[in-house]
Enzyme design. Structure first.
Site, PDB file in Angstrom:
ATOM      1  N   ARG A  65     -12.051 -20.946   7.319  1.00  0.00           N
ATOM      2  CA  ARG A  65     -10.814 -20.561   8.013  1.00  0.00           C
ATOM      3  C   ARG A  65     -11.197 -19.980   9.368  1.00  0.00           C
ATOM      4  NH1 ARG A  65      -7.017 -16.264   4.940  1.00  0.00           N
ATOM      5  NH2 ARG A  65      -8.842 -14.943   5.295  1.00  0.00           N
TER       6      ARG A  65
ATOM      7  N   SER B 153      -7.550  -0.582  10.227  1.00  0.00           N
ATOM      8  CA  SER B 153      -8.097  -1.697   9.450  1.00  0.00           C
ATOM      9  C   SER B 153      -9.530  -1.969   9.848  1.00  0.00           C
ATOM     10  CB  SER B 153      -7.241  -2.936   9.752  1.00  0.00           C
ATOM     11  OG  SER B 153      -7.886  -4.112   9.324  1.00  0.00           O
TER      12      SER B 153
ATOM     13  N   TYR C   7      -2.999  -9.347  15.846  1.00  0.00           N
ATOM     14  CA  TYR C   7      -2.806  -8.292  14.845  1.00  0.00           C
ATOM     15  C   TYR C   7      -3.876  -7.220  14.995  1.00  0.00           C
ATOM     16  CZ  TYR C   7      -3.433  -5.784  10.480  1.00  0.00           C
ATOM     17  OH  TYR C   7      -3.631  -4.781   9.564  1.00  0.00           O
TER      18      TYR C   7
ATOM     19  N   ILE D  93       0.837  -1.203   0.000  1.00  0.00           N
ATOM     20  CA  ILE D  93       0.000   0.000   0.000  1.00  0.00           C
ATOM     21  C   ILE D  93       0.876   1.258   0.000  1.00  0.00           C
ATOM     22  CG2 ILE D  93      -1.776   1.270   1.285  1.00  0.00           C
ATOM     23  CD1 ILE D  93      -2.698  -1.556   2.355  1.00  0.00           C
TER      24      ILE D  93
ATOM     25  N   ASN E 137       9.372  -6.759   4.970  1.00  0.00           N
ATOM     26  CA  ASN E 137       8.380  -7.394   4.094  1.00  0.00           C
ATOM     27  C   ASN E 137       8.310  -6.668   2.748  1.00  0.00           C
ATOM     28  OD1 ASN E 137       6.468  -9.482   3.700  1.00  0.00           O
ATOM     29  ND2 ASN E 137       4.784  -8.037   4.019  1.00  0.00           N
TER      30      ASN E 137
ATOM     31  N   THR F 113     -10.545  -4.626  10.574  1.00  0.00           N
ATOM     32  CA  THR F 113     -10.479  -5.646  11.624  1.00  0.00           C
ATOM     33  C   THR F 113     -10.836  -5.069  12.999  1.00  0.00           C
ATOM     34  OG1 THR F 113      -9.145  -7.493  12.403  1.00  0.00           O
ATOM     35  CG2 THR F 113      -7.996  -5.420  12.135  1.00  0.00           C
TER      36      THR F 113
ATOM     37  N   LYS G   7      -3.996  -2.927  16.247  1.00  0.00           N
ATOM     38  CA  LYS G   7      -4.631  -1.764  15.592  1.00  0.00           C
ATOM     39  C   LYS G   7      -5.559  -1.051  16.570  1.00  0.00           C
ATOM     40  CE  LYS G   7      -2.699  -2.191  11.534  1.00  0.00           C
ATOM     41  NZ  LYS G   7      -1.706  -1.237  11.064  1.00  0.00           N
TER      42      LYS G   7
ATOM     43  N   ASP H  26     -12.646 -16.259  10.425  1.00  0.00           N
ATOM     44  CA  ASP H  26     -13.267 -15.514   9.314  1.00  0.00           C
ATOM     45  C   ASP H  26     -14.731 -15.194   9.615  1.00  0.00           C
ATOM     46  OD1 ASP H  26     -11.111 -15.321   7.647  1.00  0.00           O
ATOM     47  OD2 ASP H  26     -11.799 -16.775   6.169  1.00  0.00           O
TER      48      ASP H  26
HETATM   49  P1  NAD Z   1       3.299  -4.503   3.674  1.00  0.00           P
HETATM   50  O1  NAD Z   1       3.852  -5.578   4.542  1.00  0.00           O
HETATM   51  O2  NAD Z   1       3.390  -4.673   2.205  1.00  0.00           O
HETATM   52  O3  NAD Z   1       3.957  -3.093   4.063  1.00  0.00           O
HETATM   53  C1  NAD Z   1       4.371  -2.788   5.362  1.00  0.00           C
HETATM   54  C2  NAD Z   1       5.779  -2.234   5.277  1.00  0.00           C
HETATM   55  O4  NAD Z   1       6.214  -1.887   6.609  1.00  0.00           O
HETATM   56  C3  NAD Z   1       6.786  -3.234   4.727  1.00  0.00           C
HETATM   57  O5  NAD Z   1       7.507  -2.627   3.677  1.00  0.00           O
HETATM   58  C4  NAD Z   1       7.681  -3.559   5.915  1.00  0.00           C
HETATM   59  O6  NAD Z   1       9.003  -3.832   5.509  1.00  0.00           O
HETATM   60  C5  NAD Z   1       7.564  -2.306   6.762  1.00  0.00           C
HETATM   61  N1  NAD Z   1       7.780  -2.481   8.203  1.00  0.00           N
HETATM   62  C6  NAD Z   1       7.155  -3.361   9.038  1.00  0.00           C
HETATM   63  N2  NAD Z   1       7.629  -3.190  10.296  1.00  0.00           N
HETATM   64  C7  NAD Z   1       8.534  -2.183  10.254  1.00  0.00           C
HETATM   65  C8  NAD Z   1       9.346  -1.556  11.234  1.00  0.00           C
HETATM   66  N3  NAD Z   1       9.363  -1.944  12.512  1.00  0.00           N
HETATM   67  N4  NAD Z   1      10.155  -0.544  10.844  1.00  0.00           N
HETATM   68  C9  NAD Z   1      10.186  -0.137   9.551  1.00  0.00           C
HETATM   69  N5  NAD Z   1       9.440  -0.708   8.591  1.00  0.00           N
HETATM   70  C10 NAD Z   1       8.631  -1.720   8.943  1.00  0.00           C
HETATM   71  O7  NAD Z   1       1.775  -4.284   4.114  1.00  0.00           O
HETATM   72  P2  NAD Z   1       0.622  -3.432   3.424  1.00  0.00           P
HETATM   73  O8  NAD Z   1      -0.381  -4.381   2.919  1.00  0.00           O
HETATM   74  O9  NAD Z   1       1.204  -2.427   2.515  1.00  0.00           O
HETATM   75  O10 NAD Z   1       0.012  -2.744   4.701  1.00  0.00           O
HETATM   76  C11 NAD Z   1       0.375  -1.438   5.099  1.00  0.00           C
HETATM   77  C12 NAD Z   1      -0.411  -1.046   6.338  1.00  0.00           C
HETATM   78  O11 NAD Z   1      -1.798  -1.161   6.070  1.00  0.00           O
HETATM   79  C13 NAD Z   1      -0.144  -1.917   7.563  1.00  0.00           C
HETATM   80  O12 NAD Z   1      -0.175  -1.109   8.698  1.00  0.00           O
HETATM   81  C14 NAD Z   1      -1.333  -2.867   7.575  1.00  0.00           C
HETATM   82  O13 NAD Z   1      -1.605  -3.334   8.869  1.00  0.00           O
HETATM   83  C15 NAD Z   1      -2.426  -1.951   7.069  1.00  0.00           C
HETATM   84  N6  NAD Z   1      -3.548  -2.677   6.456  1.00  0.00           N
HETATM   85  C16 NAD Z   1      -3.316  -3.520   5.406  1.00  0.00           C
HETATM   86  C17 NAD Z   1      -4.381  -4.206   4.826  1.00  0.00           C
HETATM   87  C18 NAD Z   1      -4.156  -5.176   3.699  1.00  0.00           C
HETATM   88  O14 NAD Z   1      -5.047  -5.993   3.424  1.00  0.00           O
HETATM   89  N7  NAD Z   1      -3.031  -5.145   2.998  1.00  0.00           N
HETATM   90  C19 NAD Z   1      -5.673  -4.006   5.308  1.00  0.00           C
HETATM   91  C20 NAD Z   1      -5.876  -3.129   6.369  1.00  0.00           C
HETATM   92  C21 NAD Z   1      -4.797  -2.464   6.937  1.00  0.00           C
HETATM   93  C1  WQD Z   2     -10.915 -12.563   1.743  1.00  0.00           C
HETATM   94  C2  WQD Z   2     -11.942 -13.670   1.538  1.00  0.00           C
HETATM   95  C3  WQD Z   2     -11.526 -15.588   2.898  1.00  0.00           C
HETATM   96  C4  WQD Z   2      -7.750 -16.695   0.947  1.00  0.00           C
HETATM   97  C5  WQD Z   2      -7.620  -9.814   5.959  1.00  0.00           C
HETATM   98  C6  WQD Z   2      -7.387  -9.407   7.388  1.00  0.00           C
HETATM   99  C7  WQD Z   2      -7.880  -8.009   7.611  1.00  0.00           C
HETATM  100  C8  WQD Z   2      -7.279  -7.050   6.586  1.00  0.00           C
HETATM  101  C9  WQD Z   2      -7.461  -7.537   5.193  1.00  0.00           C
HETATM  102  C10 WQD Z   2      -5.283  -6.097   7.516  1.00  0.00           C
HETATM  103  C11 WQD Z   2     -12.389 -14.326   2.843  1.00  0.00           C
HETATM  104  C12 WQD Z   2     -11.374 -15.935   1.439  1.00  0.00           C
HETATM  105  C13 WQD Z   2      -8.917 -16.062   1.318  1.00  0.00           C
HETATM  106  C14 WQD Z   2      -7.813 -17.978   0.346  1.00  0.00           C
HETATM  107  C15 WQD Z   2     -10.215 -17.879   0.502  1.00  0.00           C
HETATM  108  N1  WQD Z   2      -5.856  -6.926   6.758  1.00  0.00           N
HETATM  109  N2  WQD Z   2     -10.127 -16.643   1.081  1.00  0.00           N
HETATM  110  N3  WQD Z   2      -9.056 -18.518   0.150  1.00  0.00           N
HETATM  111  O1  WQD Z   2      -9.616 -12.212   5.759  1.00  0.00           O
HETATM  112  O2  WQD Z   2     -11.137 -10.477   4.704  1.00  0.00           O
HETATM  113  O3  WQD Z   2      -9.026  -9.777   5.695  1.00  0.00           O
HETATM  114  O4  WQD Z   2      -6.970  -8.872   5.086  1.00  0.00           O
HETATM  115  O5  WQD Z   2      -5.749  -5.322   8.284  1.00  0.00           O
HETATM  116  O6  WQD Z   2      -7.538  -7.673   8.910  1.00  0.00           O
HETATM  117  O7  WQD Z   2      -8.081 -10.308   8.224  1.00  0.00           O
HETATM  118  O8  WQD Z   2      -8.946 -11.021   3.606  1.00  0.00           O
HETATM  119  O9  WQD Z   2      -7.972 -11.740   1.481  1.00  0.00           O
HETATM  120  O10 WQD Z   2      -7.566 -13.147   3.544  1.00  0.00           O
HETATM  121  O11 WQD Z   2      -9.848 -13.086   2.528  1.00  0.00           O
HETATM  122  O12 WQD Z   2     -11.309 -18.433   0.300  1.00  0.00           O
HETATM  123  O13 WQD Z   2      -6.809 -18.597   0.027  1.00  0.00           O
HETATM  124  O14 WQD Z   2     -11.342 -14.710   0.760  1.00  0.00           O
HETATM  125  O15 WQD Z   2     -12.120 -16.657   3.605  1.00  0.00           O
HETATM  126  O16 WQD Z   2     -13.746 -14.667   2.699  1.00  0.00           O
HETATM  127  P1  WQD Z   2      -9.759 -10.962   5.005  1.00  0.00           P
HETATM  128  P2  WQD Z   2      -8.473 -12.259   2.765  1.00  0.00           P
END
Ligand code: NAD
Ligand code: WQD
Length: 339
Positions: free
Chosen positions: A294, A125, A149, A13, A36, A127, A153, A297
């Site tokens: 899972r 999130s 996790y 992101i 990551n 979540t 948040k 979920d």
């Molecule tokens: P990502 O893992 O791709 O990006 C996170 C980045 O943070 C990585 O580049 C990692 O190297 C860096 N990082 C982690 N810990 C660190 C630390 N201690 N110091 C410096 N860098 C550090 O994840 P993303 O999907 O891009 O998510 C970004 C943010 O959005 C996170 O806070 C995540 O919790 C939140 N978020 C993500 C999702 C999703 O589905 N991807 C959904 C809701 C919220």
């Molecule tokens: C989406 C749907 C699964 C994988 C997670 C975190 C949430 C947020 C976003 C950070 C669900 C189904 C998934 C697979 C499947 N992250 N699925 N087979 O669980 O909604 O949210 O990511 O904040 O906190 O919990 O996302 O992409 O894992 O799942 O059937 O191999 O796909 O059951 O219905 P989720 P997801």
């Protein structure tokens, strides 16, 4: 032009946010420990925008190194994404999750206070709505979490509420993301999970390029129209643009505040909806088996996005089909991700 620090800016992101910031003419400073992510992201951002962010390979837990970055640059605001995000892993190694996410945020806040940088956009999130709220989720609902996790948040949101109420210089936007998928339309940046993907879309794209045999659909007996889980998928570029709107609002208003906003599309799609949209976008068949649910979920959730629409002037404009096309374009051009 503003100077914006993006923690976690090398990630999925964060990299899209950096592109949007640079395209709007801001100076971007990234702090990321690459736990990551991959350094190649910097070249890709440069290829898309013709500009380079300033990158520091620094861990947020390293207060001294982080302070040195603040000493060097006069930040106008911070977008704080850096966190560990794997839900299942967070139950196996909770201490690492609390330490990285919560302690990392505390170090950042302390350094921001020291250098008097009080504008903050935080990556929260969906979540944080836990398991008991009705859908659609509205920002004023009570918060809870069902895994470590998610609790990090909720804890960070609580900490931010406390510091805001103790010191009126803080100005904070809590952005609650729903399910970000897709990639930049150039196919140069996208989601590059290490190991077996936890999330749906990267799993599907890896099946499409032949890296995985078939998708396991976790549950076919939910009380949803087709029995599979329903989520609110949002294109990562729309999500990035939501950050720019949140930043604009923070920096334009003379009254300091702390506000939460849902960033989602405001509607739900099932796993089977996503699979068929992806098949249409890619022309590839996605083999799947319906397996057991899972643990942890929920059947269905999606956002009420009225507040972000009205107060940020933001709404999504990219469809599920575009999310699938862009995710596929990224994976097709980068079958092994960045490496
Ligand atoms: P990502 O893992 O791709 O990006 C996170 C980045 O943070 C990585 O580049 C990692 O190297 C860096 N990082 C982690 N810990 C660190 C630390 N201690 N110091 C410096 N860098 C550090 O994840 P993303 O999907 O891009 O998510 C970004 C943010 O959005 C996170 O806070 C995540 O919790 C939140 N978020 C993500 C999702 C999703 O589905 N991807 C959904 C809701 C919220
Ligand atoms: C989406 C749907 C699964 C994988 C997670 C975190 C949430 C947020 C976003 C950070 C669900 C189904 C998934 C697979 C499947 N992250 N699925 N087979 O669980 O909604 O949210 O990511 O904040 O906190 O919990 O996302 O992409 O894992 O799942 O059937 O191999 O796909 O059951 O219905 P989720 P997801």
């Amino acid at each position: 032009m503003k100077t914006i620090l993006v923690t976690g800016g090398m990630g999925f992101i964060g990299s899209h946010i950096c592109v949007s910031l640079l395209e709007q003419g801001h100076q971007v400073i990234i702090v990321d420990n690459l736990c990551n992510s991959n350094k190649e992201v910097l070249n890709r951002i440069n290829q898309i925008t013709g500009k380079a962010p300033i990158f520091y390979s620094v861990d947020l837990l390293n207060e001294e190194a982080l302070s040195a970055v603040f000493k060097r640059h006069n930040m106008d605001a911070v977008i704080h994404l850096a966190a560990l995000k794997a839900v299942g892993k967070s139950s196996q190694i909770p201490l690492s999750y609390y330490h990285n996410n919560v302690s990392g945020s505390l170090v950042l806040l302390k350094v921001m206070e020291k250098y008097e940088v009080f504008n903050l956009v935080f990556s929260s999130s969906a979540t944080v709505y836990g398991a008991k709220n009705p859908i659609p989720y509205v920002e004023h609902f009570p918060l809870s979490a069902t895994n470590p996790y998610g609790r990090t948040k909720v804890m960070i949101e609580d900490i931010l509420q406390d510091i805001f109420h103790a010191d009126s210089r803080w100005n904070i936007s809590l952005l609650r993301y729903f399910n970000p998928i897709g990639a930049h339309p150039s196919g140069l940046i996208g989601e590059d999970p290490k190991g077996i993907p936890n999330n749906l879309m990267p799993f599907i794209t890896q099946v499409a390029v032949g890296q995985r045999d078939r998708l396991s659909i976790f549950g076919g007996d939910y009380p949803t129209p087709d029995g599979t889980g329903v989520r609110d998928y949002i294109h990562v570029v729309d999500l990035a643009l939501g950050h720019l709107k949140a930043l604009e609002k923070l920096m334009a208003s003379s009254v300091k505040s702390i506000s939460a906003y849902n960033l989602g599309a405001g509607k739900g799609y099932s796993v089977l909806n996503v699979v068929s949209a992806f098949e249409k976008a890619s022309g590839k068949e996605i083999k799947y088996s319906i397996t057991s649910r899972r643990e942890g979920d929920l059947a269905e959730f999606f956002a009420d996005v009225t507040k972000a629409n009205n107060e940020l002037g933001w709404q999504v404009s990219r469809s599920l089909d575009e999310m699938c096309e862009d995710a596929w374009n990224w994976q097709r051009k980068n079958p092994e991700g960045y490496s």
